[in-house]
Motif scaffolding. Structure first.
Motif, PDB file in Angstrom:
ATOM      1  N   ARG A 186       0.826  -1.206   0.000  1.00  0.00           N
ATOM      2  CA  ARG A 186       0.000   0.000   0.000  1.00  0.00           C
ATOM      3  C   ARG A 186       0.862   1.260   0.000  1.00  0.00           C
ATOM      4  NH1 ARG A 186      -3.765  -2.962   3.323  1.00  0.00           N
ATOM      5  NH2 ARG A 186      -2.755  -2.193   5.205  1.00  0.00           N
ATOM      6  N   TYR A 225     -11.629   1.306  -6.584  1.00  0.00           N
ATOM      7  CA  TYR A 225     -11.148   0.575  -5.409  1.00  0.00           C
ATOM      8  C   TYR A 225     -10.708   1.558  -4.347  1.00  0.00           C
ATOM      9  CZ  TYR A 225      -6.451   1.626  -7.180  1.00  0.00           C
ATOM     10  OH  TYR A 225      -5.318   2.264  -7.627  1.00  0.00           O
ATOM     11  N   CYS A 226     -10.353   1.021  -3.167  1.00  0.00           N
ATOM     12  CA  CYS A 226      -9.828   1.919  -2.141  1.00  0.00           C
ATOM     13  C   CYS A 226      -8.497   1.397  -1.634  1.00  0.00           C
ATOM     14  CB  CYS A 226     -10.826   2.088  -0.997  1.00  0.00           C
ATOM     15  SG  CYS A 226     -11.235   0.576  -0.141  1.00  0.00           S
ATOM     16  N   VAL A 227      -7.653   2.319  -1.223  1.00  0.00           N
ATOM     17  CA  VAL A 227      -6.370   1.973  -0.610  1.00  0.00           C
ATOM     18  C   VAL A 227      -6.547   2.192   0.892  1.00  0.00           C
ATOM     19  CG1 VAL A 227      -3.891   2.388  -0.615  1.00  0.00           C
ATOM     20  CG2 VAL A 227      -5.243   2.929  -2.642  1.00  0.00           C
ATOM     21  N   PRO A 228      -6.690   1.097   1.657  1.00  0.00           N
ATOM     22  CA  PRO A 228      -6.964   1.256   3.088  1.00  0.00           C
ATOM     23  C   PRO A 228      -5.725   1.706   3.847  1.00  0.00           C
ATOM     24  CG  PRO A 228      -7.392  -0.996   2.316  1.00  0.00           C
ATOM     25  CD  PRO A 228      -6.599  -0.308   1.277  1.00  0.00           C
ATOM     26  N   HIS A 271     -16.056   0.588   3.161  1.00  0.00           N
ATOM     27  CA  HIS A 271     -14.941  -0.363   3.323  1.00  0.00           C
ATOM     28  C   HIS A 271     -13.838   0.259   4.180  1.00  0.00           C
ATOM     29  CE1 HIS A 271     -16.289  -3.539   0.833  1.00  0.00           C
ATOM     30  NE2 HIS A 271     -16.105  -2.959  -0.341  1.00  0.00           N
ATOM     31  N   HIS A 293     -12.539  -3.078   6.459  1.00  0.00           N
ATOM     32  CA  HIS A 293     -12.806  -4.401   5.911  1.00  0.00           C
ATOM     33  C   HIS A 293     -11.540  -5.111   5.447  1.00  0.00           C
ATOM     34  CE1 HIS A 293     -17.287  -3.343   5.097  1.00  0.00           C
ATOM     35  NE2 HIS A 293     -17.067  -3.756   6.320  1.00  0.00           N
ATOM     36  N   HIS A 294     -10.495  -4.331   5.163  1.00  0.00           N
ATOM     37  CA  HIS A 294      -9.254  -4.993   4.716  1.00  0.00           C
ATOM     38  C   HIS A 294      -8.686  -5.879   5.821  1.00  0.00           C
ATOM     39  CE1 HIS A 294      -7.904  -1.396   6.792  1.00  0.00           C
ATOM     40  NE2 HIS A 294      -6.687  -1.881   6.850  1.00  0.00           N
ATOM     41  N   GLY A 307      -6.477  -8.402   0.486  1.00  0.00           N
ATOM     42  CA  GLY A 307      -6.891  -7.399   1.466  1.00  0.00           C
ATOM     43  C   GLY A 307      -6.005  -6.163   1.410  1.00  0.00           C
ATOM     44  N   LEU A 309      -5.935  -4.072  -1.154  1.00  0.00           N
ATOM     45  CA  LEU A 309      -6.877  -3.085  -1.666  1.00  0.00           C
ATOM     46  C   LEU A 309      -8.257  -3.714  -1.593  1.00  0.00           C
ATOM     47  CD1 LEU A 309      -4.862  -2.371  -4.910  1.00  0.00           C
ATOM     48  CD2 LEU A 309      -4.793  -1.018  -2.832  1.00  0.00           C
ATOM     49  N   VAL A 310      -9.273  -2.897  -1.513  1.00  0.00           N
ATOM     50  CA  VAL A 310     -10.623  -3.455  -1.538  1.00  0.00           C
ATOM     51  C   VAL A 310     -11.364  -2.882  -2.738  1.00  0.00           C
ATOM     52  CG1 VAL A 310     -12.693  -3.898  -0.214  1.00  0.00           C
ATOM     53  CG2 VAL A 310     -10.532  -3.535   0.969  1.00  0.00           C
TER      54      VAL A 310
END
Lengths: 333, 123
Positions: free
Chosen positions: A121, A151-154, A185, A190-191, B92, B94-95
């Protein structure tokens, strides 16, 4: 010894019966959040029971039991006696170490995965800082690319990312629906849920429970995020965003995507519950099921500690000369 | 550190738009049109970008001459390859809004997707 056997039986029961019951149940799509917790409880309870069985087997042979006895004002020899393994301490220690080792391995796998994901990440964020721009109307980053992706970068300062192709495919309301979904998310981390499920599956590859739990949890967190998105936009926008993106999301030439029915059926399940929403579970049912989840996680602890609590009640200690507990201590403890 | 991150992006943009190589002095001159900034700051950021592998450099007289290693489009392409791989492996890291699917999967899906696109209930 009995405690260890009961814990092992509990783990086995959860891994087989629990898994079977859960995968046949029809309610999860009605309350995906509770369903995630239930799958988590079912899958966590197995290493939890196994680990406690390991502890219980190692206890009589370790200095820990003396320490536990001192703290609890219990009688150390009595404590040892109830956890004693018939047929030799060595066998008990060996099995105990094996069981505990399996659980430690799962924890290490999770730690490793989390560490690797953090590195990945960090690289993502670095690249995004250089090639993406901030969309002024949407609280999101945009990357110029012809592949459709959202998408998302947690992690710290988590960001939602759209490709230009994804933005082009979506209408205004659909963009907001996707944004709300991804932000859910991020907010609900959620990750971490996904990483834990993955680590358990890798630590116990022979247990179908772990495989099913991982797949189900992956779909269920999407449903949780869909629900948040529906509340912040509307059902139509979420459903049509799913349709629009699914009809254009495909792997670009360089990445080969293995065909699997899982992803496809997950999408169909998400769409179906949006199109024909079911009643959410009633508060009573929700509370009852939450209790079951809590019980699944506390029962192993009860099984492990039951023999010890029995010794607390006994006022006679086999070795009076060295017993730290007097009658007054016992009544106080 | 946050400003450094922003400055990294600004400097990369500048180098990409110039389409060639530049010394710290060149970059400084361009940047100083819009803001006051120290030579050492620009030098540090460009050195960081070199260390991270985004800029190559060679000696040009007494100064370093910096050049982008890849185009912006290539970085975006690399990024998306990683993103889609993460989607497939479900690490997990990236989501995704939707997991990447293969062609056959999409064809299988077509029926399910065209079924009742308009029976979504009104909110």
């Amino acid at each position: 010894m009995t405690a260890a056997l009961m814990l092992a039986a509990y783990a086995l029961l959860m891994a087989t019966g629990g898994s079977w019951l859960l995968s046949r149940s029809r309610w999860p799509h009605r309350s995906p959040r509770l369903a995630v917790a239930t799958w988590q409880a079912a899958s966590f309870s197995v290493p939890w029971a196994i680990g406690l069985a390991g502890v219980v087997l190692l206890l009589p042979q370790s200095p820990v039991s003396a320490a536990v006895a001192r703290i609890a004002h219990a009688c150390a020899p009595a404590l040892d006696a109830v956890y004693r393994v018939p047929g030799g301490t060595l066998a008990g220690m060996l099995v105990g170490a094996l069981l505990l080792g399996a659980v430690v391995r799962a924890v290490l796998l999770l730690a490793h995965d989390l560490w690797m994901a953090m590195g990945d990440r960090a690289r993502q964020r670095q690249m995004l800082a250089l090639v993406s721009r901030v969309d002024p109307t949407l609280d999101a980053l945009v990357v110029d690319h012809e592949a459709v992706a959202a998408y998302c970068v947690p992690g710290r300062g988590g960001r939602v990312v759209f490709t230009t192709a994804a933005l082009a495919a979506l209408g205004d309301k659909e963009r907001l629906a996707v944004l709300a979904h991804e932000q859910a998310h991020l907010r609900q981390r959620h990750h971490l849920v996904l990483a834990a499920a993955r680590a358990l599956r890798r630590a116990f590859p022979r247990l179908p429970l772990m495989r099913t739990a991982e797949m189900e949890i992956a779909v269920l967190v999407e449903m949780v995020a869909d629900d948040v998105s529906v509340r912040r936009s509307d059902v139509r926008s979420v459903a049509s965003a799913l349709r629009v993106l699914s009809s254009s999301v495909a792997a670009p030439g360089r990445t080969e995507v293995h065909p699997s029915a899982v992803h496809a059926s997950a999408l169909v399940r998400r769409l179906r519950r949006l199109v024909t929403p079911a009643r959410p579970l009633t508060a009573v049912v929700l509370a009852a099921r939450s209790l079951v989840v809590a019980a699944a996680l506390t029962l192993p602890l009860v099984l492990a500690a039951a023999p010890a609590t029995a010794t607390l009640q006994s006022e006679v200690c086999p070795v009076p000369a060295r017993a730290p507990a007097t009658e007054t201590d016992v009544s106080m403890g | 550190m946050k400003q450094f991150g922003e400055l990294e992006a600004v400097i990369m943009d500048l180098l990409w738009s110039r389409g060639g190589s530049a010394t710290v002095r060149d970059v400084l001159d361009e940047l100083q049109r819009g803001r006051t900034i120290a030579y050492t700051t620009v030098m540090t950021v460009m050195d960081n970008l070199h260390r991270k592998g985004f800029l190559a450099r060679e000696k040009d007289g007494r100064a370093w001459r910096y050049e982008t290693v890849q185009s912006r489009e290539q970085y975006a392409a690399d990024l998306m390859v990683e993103v889609l791989e993460a989607s497939r492996d479900r690490t997990g890291t990236l989501v995704h809004f939707l997991d990447a699917m293969s062609g056959p999967e999409l064809r299988r899906l077509r029926g399910a997707l065209t079924d009742g696109p308009d029976d979504a209930p009104q909110p």
